[in-house]
Scaffold this active site. Structure first.
Site, PDB file in Angstrom:
ATOM      1  N   TRP A 177      60.184  12.666   3.162  1.00 48.05           N
ATOM      2  CA  TRP A 177      59.556  11.344   3.037  1.00 48.05           C
ATOM      3  C   TRP A 177      59.920  10.459   4.221  1.00 48.05           C
ATOM      4  O   TRP A 177      59.081   9.723   4.742  1.00 48.05           O
ATOM      5  CB  TRP A 177      59.950  10.683   1.716  1.00 48.05           C
ATOM      6  CG  TRP A 177      59.527  11.471   0.526  1.00 48.05           C
ATOM      7  CD1 TRP A 177      60.327  12.077  -0.401  1.00 48.05           C
ATOM      8  CD2 TRP A 177      58.183  11.780   0.130  1.00 48.05           C
ATOM      9  NE1 TRP A 177      59.571  12.729  -1.343  1.00 48.05           N
ATOM     10  CE2 TRP A 177      58.265  12.560  -1.042  1.00 48.05           C
ATOM     11  CE3 TRP A 177      56.917  11.470   0.650  1.00 48.05           C
ATOM     12  CZ2 TRP A 177      57.127  13.042  -1.703  1.00 48.05           C
ATOM     13  CZ3 TRP A 177      55.786  11.942  -0.006  1.00 48.05           C
ATOM     14  CH2 TRP A 177      55.909  12.715  -1.167  1.00 48.05           C
TER      15      TRP A 177
ATOM     16  N   ASP B  88      62.993   2.657   1.656  1.00 46.93           N
ATOM     17  CA  ASP B  88      62.192   3.378   0.657  1.00 46.93           C
ATOM     18  C   ASP B  88      63.154   3.730  -0.481  1.00 46.93           C
ATOM     19  O   ASP B  88      64.030   4.569  -0.317  1.00 46.93           O
ATOM     20  CB  ASP B  88      61.589   4.635   1.298  1.00 46.93           C
ATOM     21  CG  ASP B  88      60.830   5.502   0.281  1.00 46.93           C
ATOM     22  OD1 ASP B  88      60.833   5.177  -0.923  1.00 46.93           O
ATOM     23  OD2 ASP B  88      60.233   6.524   0.709  1.00 46.93           O
TER      24      ASP B  88
ATOM     25  N   LYS C 233      59.087   7.519 -10.262  1.00 44.72           N
ATOM     26  CA  LYS C 233      60.359   8.242 -10.348  1.00 44.72           C
ATOM     27  C   LYS C 233      61.305   7.579 -11.357  1.00 44.72           C
ATOM     28  O   LYS C 233      62.029   8.246 -12.066  1.00 44.72           O
ATOM     29  CB  LYS C 233      61.046   8.304  -8.983  1.00 44.72           C
ATOM     30  CG  LYS C 233      60.144   8.743  -7.832  1.00 44.72           C
ATOM     31  CD  LYS C 233      59.989  10.254  -7.744  1.00 44.72           C
ATOM     32  CE  LYS C 233      58.815  10.703  -6.892  1.00 44.72           C
ATOM     33  NZ  LYS C 233      58.802  10.255  -5.522  1.00 44.72           N
TER      34      LYS C 233
HETATM   35  C1  LIG Z   1      57.896  10.474  -4.232  1.00 41.21           C
HETATM   36  C2  LIG Z   1      58.353   9.773  -3.041  1.00 41.21           C
HETATM   37  C3  LIG Z   1      57.465   9.200  -2.123  1.00 41.21           C
HETATM   38  C4  LIG Z   1      55.954   9.319  -2.274  1.00 41.21           C
HETATM   39  O1  LIG Z   1      55.519   8.492  -3.269  1.00 41.21           O
HETATM   40  P1  LIG Z   1      53.962   8.322  -3.595  1.00 41.21           P
HETATM   41  O2  LIG Z   1      53.972   7.178  -4.556  1.00 41.21           O
HETATM   42  O3  LIG Z   1      53.496   9.609  -4.195  1.00 41.21           O
HETATM   43  O4  LIG Z   1      53.239   8.021  -2.334  1.00 41.21           O
HETATM   44  C5  LIG Z   1      57.977   8.527  -1.040  1.00 41.21           C
HETATM   45  N1  LIG Z   1      59.294   8.418  -0.853  1.00 41.21           N
HETATM   46  C6  LIG Z   1      60.194   8.949  -1.713  1.00 41.21           C
HETATM   47  C7  LIG Z   1      61.656   8.793  -1.457  1.00 41.21           C
HETATM   48  C8  LIG Z   1      59.752   9.646  -2.828  1.00 41.21           C
HETATM   49  O5  LIG Z   1      60.626  10.182  -3.688  1.00 41.21           O
END
Ligand SMILES: *Cc1c(COP(=O)(O)O)cnc(C)c1O
Length: 356
Positions: free
Chosen positions: A99, A166, A190
């Site tokens: 990511w 993030d 998540k």
């Molecule tokens: C799952 C995830 C993403 C992607 O998320 P989406 O909502 O599917 O775009 C980005 N960064 C991290 C750390 C993730 O776990």
């Protein structure tokens, strides 16, 4: 049979969050209408957004001068919105996983991007340390929890530039010093809500500083000014997020989430380290994620991988297969994960050990 939900995302939510959301879908506040059938501008929906924003601020101790947004597009959309809104000349990125790398790639379209450190050559098995962040960058982007590789930054880095984080997979699992950040974002699926809503915490006075034109929908200012109501927001996931936020508060807040996360992770890592059949994949134990616990079969027992997966699945374990890019196993233990499920997985590992 009881299912133990270790899915990496979308993933486990507190049972009462699911029940309350299901109820609102059937009949919203006794209105005779479904939450799915009412306008986001209806007067009884606005309080949902207001309370969700207020709880975000309270639970994360967000200082004055920040806005909380609920948007569409997923965390992946933020990979481009962040540089669109904040990158004028130069930004720094820490490359700690799939990511992080995607976020970095997107930023390159907007200016100079410095990859300050990377653990990619070693399969992202640790968090790089002792890197230097140039003093003249617009921001330093980190991925606080690397969902796929099971590494985590357990503290906000000490640097002299604004941070962007993030926090898709570890939001509300530990206290955060929000004042160090100009932006924190994540997909809700998540640790917060079903898929469909993206949370963004943005520092108001960091906006409006880039010289480029920003398309309306990609401009954080649009959403700050309209309180996430510029266009139709994802109403049902926002409602579910509010239920999760209420649940976190009732359980004792972020400190309690962190305490539980540590208990779960210590139990499971202790078993991974003790059990001769398994080994952890993160080389520096201090970087092990409390959220995504990754392990593989020990070298001598490689052939048993499929058999263990089948064995554990038959005992009710769900979602423990590792990400396709890592293999092995990943037990995702987000905020809603009960300690009993972790114990059930440990029991599985011990029983399997006895069979071999
Ligand atoms: C799952 C995830 C993403 C992607 O998320 P989406 O909502 O599917 O775009 C980005 N960064 C991290 C750390 C993730 O776990």
């Amino acid at each position: 049979m009881k299912k133990h939900n270790f899915n990496a995302g979308p993933s486990i939510l507190p049972r009462e969050v699911i029940e309350k959301t299901a109820q609102a879908i059937l009949d919203y506040n006794g209105s005779g209408l479904s939450l799915m059938e009412i306008s986001h501008r209806a007067k009884d929906f606005q309080p949902v957004v207001d309370e969700a924003v207020a709880l975000f601020k309270k639970l994360l101790n967000i200082p004055e001068g920040y806005s909380v947004l609920f948007l569409g597009g997923g965390a992946s959309m933020e990979f481009c919105m962040v540089p669109y809104n904040f990158l004028e000349k130069k930004a720094a990125y820490l490359n700690t996983g799939t990511w992080a790398k995607k976020a970095l790639k997107e930023a390159k379209a907007f200016g100079e991007v410095v990859e300050v450190a990377s653990s990619e050559k070693d399969g992202f098995t640790y968090i790089p340390k002792n890197y230097e962040v140039p003093a003249d960058v617009d921001y330093f982007h980190i991925t606080t929890n690397n969902t796929i590789y099971g590494t985590e930054l357990h503290a906000d880095p000490d640097v002299n530039v604004p941070l962007v984080g993030d926090m898709s997979s570890d939001i509300f699992s530990r206290p955060v010093d929000v004042s160090k950040y100009i932006c924190i974002y994540g997909g809700a699926q998540k640790n917060l809500a079903p898929a469909g809503v993206t949370f963004v915490i943005v520092k108001d006075d960091a906006l409006g500083k880039v010289s480029r034109y920003i398309p309306t929908m990609l401009n954080y200012k649009t959403h700050v000014e309209k309180g996430s109501m510029f266009n139709t927001p994802p109403v049902v996931p926002i409602y579910a997020a509010l239920q999760t936020l209420r649940w976190i508060k009732a359980q004792g807040g972020v400190e309690e989430m962190q305490r539980r996360a540590k208990v779960r992770a210590e139990m499971l890592y202790a078993e991974i380290d003790r059990n001769k059949l398994f080994r952890g994949t993160v080389t520096n134990k201090g970087d092990r994620s409390l959220m995504n616990i990754c392990f593989v079969m020990a070298d001598e027992y490689k052939d048993l991988e499929a058999e263990f997966l089948k064995f554990a699945t038959e005992k009710g374990m769900v979602g423990i297969k590792g990400h396709r890019s890592v293999g092995g196993f990943r037990a995702s233990c987000y905020n809603a994960m009960p300690v009993e499920s972790v114990q059930a997985l440990i029991d599985c590992m011990q029983e399997f050990e006895k069979m071999h």
